[in-house]
Motif scaffolding. Structure first.
Motif, PDB file in Angstrom:
ATOM      1  N   ASN A   1      54.788  32.083  39.536  1.00 54.29           N
ATOM      2  CA  ASN A   1      54.250  31.515  40.902  1.00 54.29           C
ATOM      3  C   ASN A   1      52.880  31.579  41.042  1.00 54.29           C
ATOM      4  O   ASN A   1      52.494  32.101  42.170  1.00 54.29           O
ATOM      5  N   SER A   2      52.036  31.443  40.114  1.00 49.27           N
ATOM      6  CA  SER A   2      50.715  31.577  40.093  1.00 49.27           C
ATOM      7  C   SER A   2      50.010  30.608  41.022  1.00 49.27           C
ATOM      8  O   SER A   2      48.933  30.790  41.483  1.00 49.27           O
ATOM      9  N   GLN A   3      50.633  29.393  41.321  1.00 47.27           N
ATOM     10  CA  GLN A   3      50.103  28.378  42.102  1.00 47.27           C
ATOM     11  C   GLN A   3      50.194  29.255  43.508  1.00 47.27           C
ATOM     12  O   GLN A   3      49.188  28.679  44.311  1.00 47.27           O
ATOM     13  N   SER A   4      51.128  29.789  43.723  1.00 47.70           N
ATOM     14  CA  SER A   4      50.702  30.340  45.241  1.00 47.70           C
ATOM     15  C   SER A   4      49.780  31.278  45.371  1.00 47.70           C
ATOM     16  O   SER A   4      49.186  31.445  46.431  1.00 47.70           O
ATOM     17  N   VAL A   5      49.486  32.028  44.264  1.00 40.15           N
ATOM     18  CA  VAL A   5      48.537  33.115  44.361  1.00 40.15           C
ATOM     19  C   VAL A   5      46.978  32.231  44.501  1.00 40.15           C
ATOM     20  O   VAL A   5      46.301  32.675  45.200  1.00 40.15           O
ATOM     21  N   GLN A   6      47.005  31.202  43.729  1.00 29.34           N
ATOM     22  CA  GLN A   6      45.516  30.628  43.999  1.00 29.34           C
ATOM     23  C   GLN A   6      45.690  29.892  45.035  1.00 29.34           C
ATOM     24  O   GLN A   6      44.471  29.773  45.748  1.00 29.34           O
TER      25      GLN A   6
ATOM     26  N   GLY B   1      43.873  40.910  50.760  1.00 36.07           N
ATOM     27  CA  GLY B   1      45.498  40.624  51.652  1.00 36.07           C
ATOM     28  C   GLY B   1      46.506  39.901  50.865  1.00 36.07           C
ATOM     29  O   GLY B   1      47.426  39.294  51.322  1.00 36.07           O
ATOM     30  N   ILE B   2      46.417  39.757  49.438  1.00 37.08           N
ATOM     31  CA  ILE B   2      47.071  38.825  48.534  1.00 37.08           C
ATOM     32  C   ILE B   2      48.139  39.959  47.996  1.00 37.08           C
ATOM     33  O   ILE B   2      47.761  41.084  47.214  1.00 37.08           O
ATOM     34  N   SER B   3      49.370  39.573  47.973  1.00 34.14           N
ATOM     35  CA  SER B   3      50.374  40.314  47.305  1.00 34.14           C
ATOM     36  C   SER B   3      51.139  39.442  46.324  1.00 34.14           C
ATOM     37  O   SER B   3      51.128  38.268  46.460  1.00 34.14           O
TER      38      SER B   3
ATOM     39  N   GLN C   1      37.080  26.514  33.217  1.00 37.55           N
ATOM     40  CA  GLN C   1      37.330  26.593  34.634  1.00 37.55           C
ATOM     41  C   GLN C   1      38.765  27.393  34.949  1.00 37.55           C
ATOM     42  O   GLN C   1      38.813  28.321  35.782  1.00 37.55           O
ATOM     43  N   ASN C   2      39.814  27.024  34.210  1.00 31.53           N
ATOM     44  CA  ASN C   2      41.112  27.576  34.197  1.00 31.53           C
ATOM     45  C   ASN C   2      40.807  29.164  33.926  1.00 31.53           C
ATOM     46  O   ASN C   2      41.825  30.031  34.541  1.00 31.53           O
ATOM     47  N   LEU C   3      40.238  29.461  32.720  1.00 32.63           N
ATOM     48  CA  LEU C   3      40.189  30.623  32.260  1.00 32.63           C
ATOM     49  C   LEU C   3      39.287  31.715  33.333  1.00 32.63           C
ATOM     50  O   LEU C   3      39.952  32.701  33.611  1.00 32.63           O
ATOM     51  N   ILE C   4      38.294  30.949  34.248  1.00 31.59           N
ATOM     52  CA  ILE C   4      37.507  31.767  34.972  1.00 31.59           C
ATOM     53  C   ILE C   4      38.723  32.063  36.070  1.00 31.59           C
ATOM     54  O   ILE C   4      38.713  33.148  36.720  1.00 31.59           O
ATOM     55  N   ARG C   5      39.449  31.055  36.594  1.00 32.52           N
ATOM     56  CA  ARG C   5      40.412  31.161  37.621  1.00 32.52           C
ATOM     57  C   ARG C   5      41.511  32.225  37.275  1.00 32.52           C
ATOM     58  O   ARG C   5      41.720  33.125  38.122  1.00 32.52           O
ATOM     59  N   GLU C   6      42.019  32.555  35.983  1.00 28.32           N
ATOM     60  CA  GLU C   6      42.824  33.669  35.543  1.00 28.32           C
ATOM     61  C   GLU C   6      42.084  34.955  35.748  1.00 28.32           C
ATOM     62  O   GLU C   6      42.447  35.909  36.251  1.00 28.32           O
ATOM     63  N   HIS C   7      40.915  35.172  35.587  1.00 29.28           N
ATOM     64  CA  HIS C   7      40.146  36.087  35.484  1.00 29.28           C
ATOM     65  C   HIS C   7      39.725  36.643  36.981  1.00 29.28           C
ATOM     66  O   HIS C   7      39.845  37.937  37.239  1.00 29.28           O
ATOM     67  N   ILE C   8      40.056  35.679  37.915  1.00 29.43           N
ATOM     68  CA  ILE C   8      39.986  36.058  39.178  1.00 29.43           C
ATOM     69  C   ILE C   8      41.147  36.435  39.804  1.00 29.43           C
ATOM     70  O   ILE C   8      41.218  37.422  40.377  1.00 29.43           O
ATOM     71  N   TRP C   9      42.236  36.051  39.267  1.00 26.28           N
ATOM     72  CA  TRP C   9      43.575  36.656  39.340  1.00 26.28           C
ATOM     73  C   TRP C   9      43.657  38.243  39.022  1.00 26.28           C
ATOM     74  O   TRP C   9      44.106  38.914  39.741  1.00 26.28           O
ATOM     75  N   ASN C  10      43.002  38.396  37.987  1.00 26.59           N
ATOM     76  CA  ASN C  10      43.120  39.469  37.258  1.00 26.59           C
ATOM     77  C   ASN C  10      42.416  40.555  38.336  1.00 26.59           C
ATOM     78  O   ASN C  10      42.720  41.746  38.527  1.00 26.59           O
ATOM     79  N   GLU C  11      41.177  40.074  38.785  1.00 25.29           N
ATOM     80  CA  GLU C  11      40.296  40.689  39.620  1.00 25.29           C
ATOM     81  C   GLU C  11      41.172  41.156  40.866  1.00 25.29           C
ATOM     82  O   GLU C  11      41.133  42.257  41.432  1.00 25.29           O
ATOM     83  N   VAL C  12      41.724  40.225  41.534  1.00 21.33           N
ATOM     84  CA  VAL C  12      42.388  40.350  42.845  1.00 21.33           C
ATOM     85  C   VAL C  12      43.511  41.374  42.507  1.00 21.33           C
ATOM     86  O   VAL C  12      43.525  42.181  43.538  1.00 21.33           O
ATOM     87  N   PHE C  13      44.460  41.307  41.438  1.00 23.19           N
ATOM     88  CA  PHE C  13      45.375  42.366  41.527  1.00 23.19           C
ATOM     89  C   PHE C  13      44.789  43.635  40.622  1.00 23.19           C
ATOM     90  O   PHE C  13      45.887  44.607  40.619  1.00 23.19           O
TER      91      PHE C  13
END
Length: 767
Positions: free
Chosen positions: A221-226, A238-240, A745-757
């Motif tokens: 469900n990574s699209q909802s995270v983004q 505030g992201i779960s 750009q996609n890899l940077i986006r995944e790095h942001i996911w990593n940072e958020v969680f």
């Protein structure tokens, strides 16, 4: 380690002498992890500094770091006149420096100087509060910076000709970017069945390569995270995780992995190395740069040895306050020492106030009258009376207490107490004119005086253990004020309150000995920050903790090889600290007897109160916000800034991947001229693993392949026009710049996911 990976045979192998066996290949899950004590620690999930570092110790390491930036400090530290000048300067500019702290610093600096001389070290540890940073300044590094300055322009000229200059922003130029042309699962060609990329036969290595398998992505469900990130921005708290997913899924990528190069040791015991596979995005034709990077890696091995953090079992025990880093703390405390505590005799003036006596008597009457009333209203009245009385124990214990008789010497002692100097002055103050009036006024006057006199002390080094005990690891992690080991109000339905304080275990690391046969894997990044009169300032507000967990980064090295016309560049560091108020000594009546009644406090406890103690603890530990003492419990992380290290031209610094870092803002010195900060950054892949590397992935850059293929066809005698015709329509093979930029750009986006969680950790014990 998950159930899915427990039974996996992980004899990692990417040597090319057999099938590729690394995470993501041969049935080994991308998210496979070795046990904590079989690898180095990484700050994404398994590092915490415990106990918290005191502000005094942070001041000490900052002073030592500053002094070791001075020319020939290792000689001058033995010159008593110079040391006296340094002391005066330090005391004039550093509020938390003290005599005991200075004496400790001088001893430690002299030992560091002796170590430099006798062991022929080229680096020292600084900011060493559990974790540490190493910095090195040598003539060899100065010479090496000249080599880089002379070699990089040819690379930039080539990139300009090929129209692949990669500007990240108006000021940041990516010279060698590991996020470009990464391993793309399900897309990149990989030598999965054996074989190596041969730099002398690039075309031949594509022949046996097959498309990398696509691992199962647990982030369904990574699209909802983004979408949440796009809505809230970053950093965001505030992201779960989406329903049915875990936050740790977002520390791993099933799509991308940055590609390290392979590095082999050349001799039986020294640190000289050779790069044996291409550096991603740096063509092997740049032999001068390759040789310079090899030399730099050789000089980085020992500083990495001194800063790497070994993983340890039990690190995730929420009650574990054991130190994990290579350097034990100099000051440990879990409470506050106070100055000017109230003398015991003063309690003779603490008389219950008449309004509280009336409330007490009414509650007593209500208790008696409802004692035999079994009606619902009567039972409620009885319980209410019991509750009121429980908060009036001070009245019950002192109901018939009277002020001292007029001829008692306590009145003179009280007057002398009220006249004590305040605010650091030596001049006595006048006692209030009416302080003796009535039964209430004397105690209130004494209480108000106590609030003005009482102050906490910042703990001193050498109190719980000496410098020699610390130096020889005989300190036993002794705290000035011990950790809370009992909580009477601890929830009996939860696990027992049993904090652990295992002693610090020293360890040494030798990459060149332990991993000599297999070698190392290192990711290379080169970056220029270019300032101009139109863009005279560089700013950076974001903290970095590089890499996702499938890249297994263990340490970082930064070498500033070209610095010109800018203010002093600094890199700041911070570390996650398990700061939880449950371990700290405040409101001691609450955690010993369960009864916290401020009116029953003993004399030495008067004037403090839980709130004031918590504020003092936060100040002692260098936190501006006392609420940080409950940070982990409320879902936010408590970080301690441990200082900054200057990175002038020719300096090499290394640090473990448990520290977050950022380059501090700088600007042009002469605003009419351009300036720059050019550096090379090296990331050490944890050598307890092997990951897919450029040994296994043929170059994906289309312009590299076209150059090799074009040379081969030209060598065969084909006309240039025919060669161009053959290549027409192949702009995306193996991978073109347009696709590579999209992948990045996609890899940077995944790095942001990593940072958020990464900001979502297991809370501490809490209350």
């Amino acid at each position: 380690m998950t159930e899915e990976t427990e039974q996996v045979d992980t004899k990692f192998d990417n040597t090319g002498h057999g099938p590729l066996r690394v995470p993501g290949f041969a049935g080994i899950p991308v998210h496979y992890e070795l046990p904590s004590n079989a690898r180095f620690a990484h700050g994404t999930v398994e590092w915490r500094q415990a106990p918290a570092v005191t502000a005094r110790e942070l001041t000490m390491v900052a002073v030592m770091n500053h002094l070791t930036d001075r020319p020939a400090w290792y000689v001058k530290i033995f010159d008593y006149e110079v040391v006296a000048e340094w002391k005066q300067e330090t005391f004039d500019t550093t509020p938390l420096m003290s005599e005991k702290a200075w004496e400790w610093c001088v001893k430690e600096l002299r030992d560091k100087a002796v170590d430099l001389r006798e062991n022929r070290q080229t680096h020292i540890r600084v900011l060493d509060t559990g974790s540490c940073v190493c910095k090195a300044d040598t003539e060899t590094l100065d010479s090496l910076s000249a080599v880089f300055r002379g070699s990089v322009p040819a690379l930039l000229e080539e990139q300009q000709e090929q129209r692949i200059l990669d500007w990240q922003s108006e000021t940041v130029l990516n010279v060698v970017d590991p996020l470009l042309f990464p391993l793309v699962y399900g897309r990149s060609l990989v030598l999965t069945d054996g074989g190596r990329v041969d730099l002398d036969d690039v075309l031949g290595c594509y022949r046996d390569a097959t498309v990398a398998p696509k691992p199962y992505d647990r982030r369904i469900n990574s699209q909802s995270v983004q979408k949440d990130i796009d809505r809230l921005g970053t950093p965001c708290w505030g992201i779960s995780p989406p329903h049915g997913e875990k936050s740790e899924f977002y520390h791993w990528s099933s799509n991308y992995q940055c590609l390290p190069c392979e590095v082999e040791f050349l001799h039986d015991f020294r640190t000289e190395v050779q790069i044996t596979s291409y550096i991603n995005n740096l063509h092997p034709a740049h032999k001068g740069l390759y040789q310079a990077i090899e030399k730099l890696i050789s000089m980085t091995i020992k500083p990495w040895n001194d800063c790497l953090v070994k993983g340890q079992s039990g690190w995730d025990d929420q009650f574990n306050q054991g130190q994990l880093g290579p350097v034990p703390l100099r000051i440990i405390t879990y409470g506050v020492e106070w100055e000017n505590e109230l003398p015991e005799w003063a309690l003779a003036f603490r008389i219950p106030f008449e309004p509280r006596i009336k409330i007490y008597r009414k509650a007593q009457e209500a208790l008696q009258s409802s004692k035999d009333d079994q009606t619902r209203k009567g039972r409620k009245k009885h319980l209410d009376a019991q509750r009121r009385l429980s908060g009036l124990r001070d009245v019950a214990d002192n109901l018939h207490k009277k002020l001292p008789p007029p001829d008692s010497d306590l009145w003179q002692r009280a007057k002398e107490y009220l006249e004590l100097p305040e605010d650091g002055s030596n001049t006595p103050v006048a006692a209030p004119d009416d302080w003796m009036e009535g039964e209430v006024k004397p105690w209130r006057s004494i209480e108000n005086k106590l609030k003005r006199l009482l102050r906490f002390k910042h703990p001193e080094p050498g109190t719980a253990f000496s410098y020699e005990e610390w130096k020889t690891n005989r300190h036993k992690d002794k705290a000035i004020i011990d950790i809370v080991r009992h909580r009477s109000n601890w929830d009996p339905d939860r696990q027992p309150f049993e904090p652990l304080t295992p002693p610090h275990t020293p360890y040494t690391i030798s990459l060149q000995d332990t991993f000599r046969d297999q070698g190392l894997q290192i990711i290379i990044k080169m970056e220029n920050i270019e300032l101009t009169p139109k863009n005279p300032t560089y700013t950076n507000d974001s903290w970095q903790l590089d890499g996702q967990l499938n890249e297994h980064l263990a340490a970082v090295a930064i070498f500033a090889y070209d610095v010109s016309n800018i203010t002093s560049p600094q890199i700041s560091f911070r570390q996650y600290t398990t700061l939880d108020g449950v371990y700290y000594q405040y409101a001691e009546e609450l955690y010993t007897t369960g009864d916290f009644n401020i009116r029953n406090l003993r004399a030495h406890r008067c004037g403090k109160g839980a709130g004031r103690e918590i504020v003092a603890i936060a100040d002692i530990l260098g936190f501006d916000n006392p609420l940080d003492l409950w940070g982990d419990f409320h879902g936010t992380l408590s970080y301690q800034s441990i200082g900054s290290v200057a990175t002038p031209q020719g300096r090499l610094i290394t640090f473990p991947s448990v520290l977050e870092y950022r380059v501090e803002p700088f600007q042009l010195l002469d605003a009419s001229l351009p300036g720059h900060y050019r550096s090379i950054k090296m990331y050490l892949v944890d050598p307890h693993y092997r990951v897919c590397s450029t040994r296994n992935v043929p170059p994906q850059q289309h312009h590299w392949w076209m150059q090799e293929a074009g040379n081969a066809l030209a060598t065969a005698g084909l006309p240039r026009e025919l060669v161009d015709e053959i290549f027409r329509g192949t702009d995306d093979w193996p991978m073109g710049m347009e696709e590579a930029a999209h992948r990045r750009q996609n890899l940077i986006r995944e790095h942001i996911w990593n940072e958020v969680f990464r900001l979502r950790r297991m809370p501490g014990p809490g209350f």
